[in-house]
Design an enzyme around this catalytic site. Structure first.
Site, short mmCIF file in Angstrom:
data_model
loop_
_atom_site.label_atom_id
_atom_site.label_comp_id
_atom_site.label_asym_id
_atom_site.label_seq_id
_atom_site.Cartn_x
_atom_site.Cartn_y
_atom_site.Cartn_z
N TRP A 41 0.84 -1.18 -0.20
CA TRP A 41 0.01 0.09 0.00
C TRP A 41 0.95 1.37 -0.01
O TRP A 41 1.98 1.24 0.61
CB TRP A 41 -0.81 -0.02 1.34
CG TRP A 41 -1.32 1.47 1.63
CD1 TRP A 41 -0.80 2.32 2.10
CD2 TRP A 41 -2.71 1.81 1.31
NE1 TRP A 41 -1.64 3.39 2.55
CE2 TRP A 41 -2.86 3.20 1.90
CE3 TRP A 41 -3.87 0.91 0.74
CZ2 TRP A 41 -4.02 3.86 1.80
CZ3 TRP A 41 -5.11 2.01 0.60
CH2 TRP A 41 -5.14 3.26 1.24
N ASN A 43 0.34 5.70 0.30
CA ASN A 43 -0.45 6.83 0.12
C ASN A 43 0.55 8.30 -0.13
O ASN A 43 1.16 8.17 -1.05
CB ASN A 43 -1.59 6.95 1.36
CG ASN A 43 -1.09 6.92 2.79
OD1 ASN A 43 -0.68 5.75 3.10
ND2 ASN A 43 -1.07 7.89 3.55
N ASP A 44 0.34 9.12 0.86
CA ASP A 44 1.05 10.49 0.63
C ASP A 44 2.38 10.49 -0.03
O ASP A 44 3.42 9.69 0.48
CB ASP A 44 1.06 11.36 1.76
CG ASP A 44 -0.03 11.21 2.74
OD1 ASP A 44 -1.18 10.82 2.27
OD2 ASP A 44 -0.14 11.85 3.89
N PHE A 106 4.33 8.75 10.06
CA PHE A 106 3.47 9.48 9.22
C PHE A 106 4.08 10.35 8.33
O PHE A 106 5.41 10.69 8.27
CB PHE A 106 2.33 10.17 10.35
CG PHE A 106 1.21 9.14 10.62
CD1 PHE A 106 1.07 7.77 10.43
CD2 PHE A 106 0.03 9.74 10.77
CE1 PHE A 106 0.38 6.91 10.63
CE2 PHE A 106 -0.89 9.13 11.47
CZ PHE A 106 -1.00 7.50 11.09
N SER A 107 3.35 11.15 7.82
CA SER A 107 3.65 12.16 6.59
C SER A 107 4.68 12.81 7.24
O SER A 107 4.63 13.67 8.35
CB SER A 107 2.65 12.70 5.75
OG SER A 107 2.02 11.70 5.08
N ARG A 167 0.05 16.76 12.81
CA ARG A 167 0.77 16.14 11.94
C ARG A 167 1.17 16.74 10.56
O ARG A 167 0.67 17.80 10.40
CB ARG A 167 0.07 14.83 11.80
CG ARG A 167 -1.25 14.69 11.12
CD ARG A 167 -1.82 13.22 11.05
NE ARG A 167 -3.16 13.41 10.40
CZ ARG A 167 -4.12 13.26 11.24
NH1 ARG A 167 -4.13 13.06 12.33
NH2 ARG A 167 -5.27 13.14 10.52
N ASP A 168 2.17 15.99 9.98
CA ASP A 168 2.50 16.39 8.60
C ASP A 168 3.46 17.57 8.40
O ASP A 168 2.92 18.64 7.87
CB ASP A 168 1.18 16.46 7.67
CG ASP A 168 0.27 15.17 7.87
OD1 ASP A 168 1.01 14.22 8.19
OD2 ASP A 168 -0.71 15.31 7.62
N GLU A 221 -4.81 18.08 6.69
CA GLU A 221 -3.84 17.15 6.63
C GLU A 221 -2.96 17.67 5.60
O GLU A 221 -3.36 18.43 4.44
CB GLU A 221 -4.47 15.93 6.22
CG GLU A 221 -5.46 15.32 7.20
CD GLU A 221 -5.62 13.68 6.85
OE1 GLU A 221 -6.01 13.29 5.81
OE2 GLU A 221 -5.40 12.86 7.88
N TRP A 296 -9.65 9.17 0.97
CA TRP A 296 -9.93 8.50 2.37
C TRP A 296 -11.32 7.95 2.65
O TRP A 296 -12.21 8.85 1.71
CB TRP A 296 -9.59 9.29 3.51
CG TRP A 296 -7.81 9.24 3.59
CD1 TRP A 296 -7.27 10.53 3.73
CD2 TRP A 296 -7.19 8.28 3.95
NE1 TRP A 296 -5.81 9.92 3.86
CE2 TRP A 296 -5.94 8.72 3.97
CE3 TRP A 296 -7.35 6.74 4.25
CZ2 TRP A 296 -4.76 7.84 4.27
CZ3 TRP A 296 -6.20 5.93 4.36
CH2 TRP A 296 -4.93 6.46 4.39
#
Ligand code: FRU
Length: 496
Positions: A41, A43-44, A106-107, A167-168, A221, A296
């Site tokens: 998988w 994602n970002d 995470f990102s 986050r991010d 996000e 999402w």
């Protein structure tokens, strides 16, 4: 010691990837020229950077399954953002602050300092309190092997910010100081927090850069913040604002006070599959943007992530795009011109008069191609133009250019027997006598750029090889298409 734990985790991931990649690489739904992970998988996009003469793309990666779970940072390098060499996983969950079994690393973003490559990322932990998010650092001397900083976490959520909405981080440098913006929540509303540092390791809170009064959702996000032309641009993927996947704000920023005031806002991409974009400046000083081509489960149009999980993978990126600020302070984005290297000589038709019976067009094999045309608005009197892509077996992705209502839609309810939903946007008709349209089709995606990328729709489609027709039809009148250019786009071999 902790460095060894991460190296062990990376070693385990690499063995799994090596075992599963050969089968995944030949799977029928794989993209032919868009970026994907080797298996599992993704994602970002994370840490996009031009470093030591190469493009480095990192990305949210779960190598072990085609569904989101424990996040690693995948890593690949390229000279042209089309031919990629996959490198070992850069970050794996290993520390008390980033080893949540349903979370991980995470990102975040990347920056070069004194020749070293720094990654700033969100660690997610679970000490019995749900997701605990903090900002962390990893550094590399060779751009391939990373060590997590012993002083992590470098930023903890401030008073009043829930620890699962923090986050991010997106970092940049200005006159010898470092700045980062990250997404957060205060009193149930989205905020972007601005931090400052002199050495990248010690950070202090500077200001609330920008906040929502509720109209822009409860969390932003992957915020990004950067100068473009003589303005500043804030981009984010907002949670809790209906169908909007990515919004932008154009305004002015004051380094003295750390405040951003916007005057113009818009939607970067109106399609259903464009999320968590990140921008960076490349060797030619272009501001490029790359997004995860998916969405999402909390988006209102979401059905699922498509059937590619059956082939052991899920997720790709949109084609990298050059971001530009227009005179009216709106943004537009168009595919990087490097793509020309994959196109054949192509075909050209000077003009096509489209009436209310179907006309067929041909471009490459009808799956991997570029199709560009201009709609001559002075001579067209139809209410709308229907353009059907990936037609076959009674199915198609249906695009409608509605001149009467000045809007555009891309519908996929009957596109592949899998996907659902229709994206809607305005159709920019007011400024010109013609409208330029450019379409990039790949095995599992279609990206439509209208009016030089002022309006863009990015949609995934999981259609079979027999869906390779292109049809146009006008309703209640005629439409004149001019300068129709088609190119087949070559498949890029994956290098592992
Ligand atoms: C956006 C996002 C980020 C988070 C990451 C987790 O798609 O939800 O906010 O860091 O994905 O994979």
């Amino acid at each position: 010691m902790s460095q060894e734990i991460m190296q062990d985790a990376i070693g385990t991931a690499q063995r799994y990837i090596a075992e599963h990649t050969p089968e995944v690489a030949t799977a029928p739904m794989r993209q032919r020229y868009h970026f994907m992970g080797p298996c599992g998988w993704i994602n970002d996009p994370n840490g996009l950077i031009y470093y030591r003469g190469q493009y480095h793309f990192f990305y949210q990666f779960n190598p072990y399954s085609a569904f989101w779970s424990q996040m690693h940072w995948g890593h690949a390098v390229s000279n042209d953002m089309l031919h990629w060499t996959h490198l070992p996983v850069a970050l794996a969950p290993s520390e008390s602050y980033d080893q949540h079994p349903q979370g991980g690393c995470f990102s975040g973003s990347a920056i070069e300092k004194d020749g070293r490559l720094y990654l700033l990322y969100t660690g997610t932990a679970n000490n019995g309190h749900g997701f605990e998010q903090t900002q962390n650092i990893a550094v590399s001397d060779d751009g391939v092997h990373f060590s997590k900083y012993e002083g992590n976490p470098v930023i903890e959520p401030p008073e009043g910010v829930p620890h699962d909405f923090f986050r991010d981080p997106k970092v940049w440098e200005h006159e010898g100081s470092y700045y980062l913006v990250c997404g957060a929540q205060k009193s149930g509303k989205a905020v972007a927090l601005l931090y400052r540092s002199t050495d990248l390791l010690h950070w202090s809170f500077f200001n609330v850069l920008f906040e929502s009064r509720g109209e822009w959702g409860y969390m932003w996000e992957c915020p990004d913040f950067f100068p473009l032309g003589n303005k500043w641009v804030f981009i984010c993927s907002p949670m809790g604002v209906g169908e909007r996947t990515t919004v932008y704000f154009v305004g002015d920023f004051d380094y003295e006070t750390g405040t951003f005031v916007y005057t113009v806002t818009g939607e970067l991409d109106w399609g259903h599959d464009f999320y968590a974009p990140q921008t960076f400046v490349d060797a030619q000083n272009r501001r490029l943007v790359v997004a995860w081509a998916n969405a999402w489960d909390w988006m209102p149009f979401w059905k699922d992530w498509g059937p590619t999980y059956r082939e052991g993978w899920c997720g790709s990126f949109c084609i990298p795009r050059v971001l530009e600020l227009r005179e009216d302070l709106t943004l537009s984005m168009m595919p990087i011109e490097e793509l020309s290297a994959l196109k054949d000589e192509g075909n050209q038709i000077a003009q096509l008069q489209v009436g209310n019976s179907i006309s067929s067009l041909s471009a490459g094999d009808g799956i991997s191609y570029e199709l560009a045309f201009t709609i001559d608005l002075t001579r067209s009197d139809a209410a709308w133009l229907e353009l059907n892509l990936r037609c076959g077996s009674g199915r198609a992705l249906r695009c409608r250019f509605d001149f009467a209502k000045a809007n555009m839609s891309v519908g996929r309810d009957n596109a592949d027997g899998w996907s659902e939903g229709t994206s809607h946007s305005p159709l920019p008709l007011t400024e010109s006598d013609e409208l330029e349209v450019l379409i990039l089709s790949d095995q599992s995606s279609v990206e439509i750029f209208v009016d030089g990328g002022r309006i863009v729709h990015s949609m995934n489609i999981f259609a079979g090889q027999d869906q390779n027709g292109i049809e146009v039809k006008a309703h209640r009148g005629e439409v004149y298409l001019t300068d129709i250019r088609t190119h087949s786009i070559r498949t890029v071999a994956e290098v592992f």
